[in-house]
Design an enzyme around this catalytic site. Structure first.
Site, mmCIF file in Angstrom:
data_model
loop_
_atom_site.group_PDB
_atom_site.id
_atom_site.type_symbol
_atom_site.label_atom_id
_atom_site.label_comp_id
_atom_site.label_asym_id
_atom_site.label_seq_id
_atom_site.Cartn_x
_atom_site.Cartn_y
_atom_site.Cartn_z
ATOM 1 N N GLU A 47 -28.462 21.580 23.158
ATOM 2 C CA GLU A 47 -28.394 21.386 24.603
ATOM 3 C C GLU A 47 -29.591 20.505 24.960
ATOM 4 O OE1 GLU A 47 -29.554 23.843 28.576
ATOM 5 O OE2 GLU A 47 -28.389 24.970 27.082
ATOM 6 N N ARG A 51 -34.384 16.761 31.635
ATOM 7 C CA ARG A 51 -35.711 16.800 32.263
ATOM 8 C C ARG A 51 -36.486 15.515 31.996
ATOM 9 N NH1 ARG A 51 -37.573 22.582 29.706
ATOM 10 N NH2 ARG A 51 -35.779 23.819 30.393
ATOM 11 N N LYS A 135 -24.252 30.983 32.379
ATOM 12 C CA LYS A 135 -25.594 31.106 31.810
ATOM 13 C C LYS A 135 -26.309 32.231 32.564
ATOM 14 C CE LYS A 135 -29.721 28.159 31.198
ATOM 15 N NZ LYS A 135 -30.215 26.773 31.336
#
Length: 326
Positions: A47, A51, A135
């Site tokens: 994943e 960012r 999640k």
């Protein structure tokens, strides 16, 4: 393949993998060696978080160089990032929170999306948008596995992917709960290791994580006797010599839990070896990725239809080998 089937395949594959490495790359040059380390270590999944400015190119490199990898994009906050991630090769989208606009955009385009949730209200918002896998973030800070178990009471169809504070020490606590799809983690892909180019260490930590998750150990050795009398004689010997208590069963005689003497020759030239595992379905997934084949005609299932034992197709050293669920 239908879009719905494609979506299910991604979630099923994430479940099989069990651990999703969550990575943030400052330089796309690290994408290829990092992906190689993850694949060699047994976790063909990543994943890649949005960012950093290198995220999009890193996803592209991983997806192109390692087509066997399941590469997704994390920390996706906008629909524009969804488009960029998918164009680069991302097969699934993960976000830290639940942005209805982003989730609906993914759902409408049949892009697997796993939004972040931390409480019942978030879960209900996900259900309203048609999702049943979410999640749970930040996992440890938001109450950990106990919070997930509590929320699973009213939301019986929802499954979770906890991320945030999950590590080698508490991984099994999460994965033991059947409503957990997989755990996201960073402990095997720490940023300082990536920056220092210590990809061999990342590979070792990745392999260690897989081994810890699957928890393989020797359960018993099966000996092929020619008849019931010989099987009992074998068990008697182990009982008298080592104190392994003899227990007669329908098709075999056990001596303690370590030795099983078959009343008639069974699989394997010499007998069989039973290997226990924490999660037999995930073990099958990982071993098949290594080229191991299973004889599914030997599979035994529990009353819920889940596999509890199955033989490998090939023998090792004249012994058939089968996995058993601990």
């Amino acid at each position: 393949m239908s879009a719905e089937r494609k979506k299910m395949n991604v979630i099923d594959e994430i479940y099989g993998i069990g651990i999703v490495p969550v990575i943030a790359l400052d330089d796309a040059k690290d994408a290829e060696p990092l992906a190689r380390a993850l694949c060699n270590g047994g976790l063909p999944c990543a994943e890649v978080t949005f960012r950093t400015d290198a995220a999009e190119e890193s996803i592209r490199i991983m997806a192109e160089k390692f087509p066997q990898m399941l590469v997704g994009a994390g920390t996706v906050l906008t629909t524009e990032q969804v488009d960029r991630a998918v164009a680069a090769g991302a097969k699934f989208i993960v976000s830290p929170g639940l942005n209805p606009k982003v989730v609906k955009y993914c759902v409408d385009k049949n892009i697997p999306v796993v939004p972040g949730t931390a409480n019942p209200s978030d879960v209900e918002a996900a259900l309203e948008l048609g999702l049943d896998v979410v999640k749970f973030f930040p996992a440890e800070a938001a109450g950990g596995i106990e919070m997930i178990k509590a929320m699973s009471g009213p939301y019986t169809k929802v499954r979770f992917m906890p991320t945030g504070g999950v590590n080698a020490a508490n991984l099994k606590d999460y994965l033991d709960f059947p409503k957990i799809v997989a755990c996201g983690g960073t402990w095997m892909v720490k940023k300082d290791l990536v920056t220092a180019g210590k990809f061999d260490e990342i590979e070792a930590l990745t392999r260690e994580a897989v081994v810890k998750m699957l928890g393989f150990d020797l359960r018993h050795i099966g000996i092929n006797a020619q008849n019931e009398s010989e099987a009992e004689s074998i068990a008697d010997s182990f009982e008298s010599l080592f104190g392994f208590t003899k227990k007669v069963g329908g098709s075999s005689v056990f001596a303690g839990t370590a030795v099983e003497a078959m009343k008639s020759p069974y699989l394997g030239k010499n007998g069989h070896i039973a290997i226990g595992t924490n999660y037999i379905d995930r073990a099958i997934y990982h071993l098949e990725k290594q080229g191991v084949k299973f004889d599914m005609s030997t599979a035994k299932k529990d009353d819920k239809g889940k596999i509890k034992a199955v033989y490998l197709q090939d023998e090792i050293g004249g012994f058939a080998v089968h996995l058993v669920q601990k």
